[in-house]
Design an enzyme around this catalytic site. Structure first.
Site, PDB file in Angstrom:
ATOM      1  N   LYS A  83       9.099   9.433  -1.198  1.00 38.64           N
ATOM      2  CA  LYS A  83       8.243   8.789  -2.191  1.00 38.64           C
ATOM      3  C   LYS A  83       8.216   9.639  -3.456  1.00 38.64           C
ATOM      4  CE  LYS A  83       3.846   6.383  -1.537  1.00 38.64           C
ATOM      5  NZ  LYS A  83       2.525   6.578  -0.928  1.00 38.64           N
TER       6      LYS A  83
HETATM    7  C1  E4P Z   1       0.399   3.910  -0.746  1.00 41.07           C
HETATM    8  O1  E4P Z   1       1.572   4.122  -0.772  1.00 41.07           O
HETATM    9  C2  E4P Z   1      -0.543   4.420  -1.776  1.00 41.07           C
HETATM   10  O2  E4P Z   1      -0.433   5.793  -1.877  1.00 41.07           O
HETATM   11  C3  E4P Z   1      -1.938   3.975  -1.444  1.00 41.07           C
HETATM   12  O3  E4P Z   1      -1.903   2.612  -1.083  1.00 41.07           O
HETATM   13  C4  E4P Z   1      -2.927   4.244  -2.540  1.00 41.07           C
HETATM   14  O4  E4P Z   1      -4.151   3.636  -2.209  1.00 41.07           O
HETATM   15  P1  E4P Z   1      -5.528   3.990  -2.951  1.00 41.07           P
HETATM   16  O5  E4P Z   1      -5.457   3.454  -4.345  1.00 41.07           O
HETATM   17  O6  E4P Z   1      -6.572   3.284  -2.135  1.00 41.07           O
HETATM   18  O7  E4P Z   1      -5.655   5.480  -2.900  1.00 41.07           O
END
Ligand code: E4P
Length: 217
Positions: A83
């Site tokens: 990522k």
């Molecule tokens: C997933 O890949 C993201 O990091 C995550 O969904 C972020 O979510 P949040 O905005 O609730 O922290």
């Protein structure tokens, strides 16, 4: 629509996986912090449990650092998805890592143009953050719809991974628009089973059943 679980909580992943609800997992530095565990150790445990892609996030801010960290994270298991953030350096790292045949999830996407760039750079997944757009009074679902249209117009292979999902309605809307994947916290996935009329109906059946005095077993 595939379901990814947005957590580094192995017990929560295990429970949902036993019901066939888990097609993959996403983590980020905040979720690793919340787990209180070592990133490599907890990610390995998740990868061993799940057949599908498991996203592990780089923390370098420059492309070279992201590539080095991505290669290191990829050693954890075959199903690691690296990522990287949607910055110019993140796009450079995405191109290098995807050219090496690795799965790349480009995260922190807040615009259709960013998603277009990620697809051009060879991203396996693009992660538009729905909830964080809603938080600033924009409509995160409009972004999912725009990306769906653009990717379909040009047959981009990059999968739309609806992220930052906070509610069960986000799940319904992402599925209606045609997101390829939604990643949601375990509590949101479990809450999809809830309906007040189900509870009310079950209560009525239980009361009538008690009046019959019968037993099945
Ligand atoms: C997933 O890949 C993201 O990091 C995550 O969904 C972020 O979510 P949040 O905005 O609730 O922290």
């Amino acid at each position: 629509m595939k379901f990814f679980v947005d957590t580094a909580d192995v017990d929560a992943i295990r429970e949902l996986n036993s019901l066939g609800m888990v097609d993959g997992v996403t983590t980020n530095p905040s979720l690793i912090m919340k787990s209180g565990r070592d990133i490599k150790e907890v990610t390995k445990e998740i990868c061993d449990m799940i057949d599908g892609p498991v996203s592990a996030e780089t923390v370098a801010l420059d492309a070279e650092g992201m590539v080095a960290e991505g290669r290191e994270l990829a050693k954890i298991a075959q199903n690691i998805t690296i990522k990287v953030p949607l910055t110019w350096d993140g796009l450079k790292a995405c191109k290098v890592l995807s050219d090496e045949g690795r799965m790349v999830n480009v995260t922190l996407c807040f615009s259709a143009n960013q998603a277009l760039l990620a697809a051009k750079a060879g991203a396996t997944f693009i992660s538009p953050f729905i909830g964080r757009l809603d938080d600033i009074n924009l409509d995160g679902m409009d972004l999912i719809a725009d990306i769906r249209q653009i990717y379909d117009n040009y047959s981009f292979k990059t999968e739309i991974l609806a992220a930052s999902i906070r509610t069960v309605n986000h799940m319904t809307d992402a599925a209606k628009i045609g997101a390829d994947v939604a990643t949601a916290p375990p509590n949101v996935i479990k809450a999809m089973a809830n309906h007040p009329l189900t509870d009310k109906g079950l209560d009525g059946f239980m009361k009538d059943w008690a009046k019959t005095g019968q037993k099945i077993l």
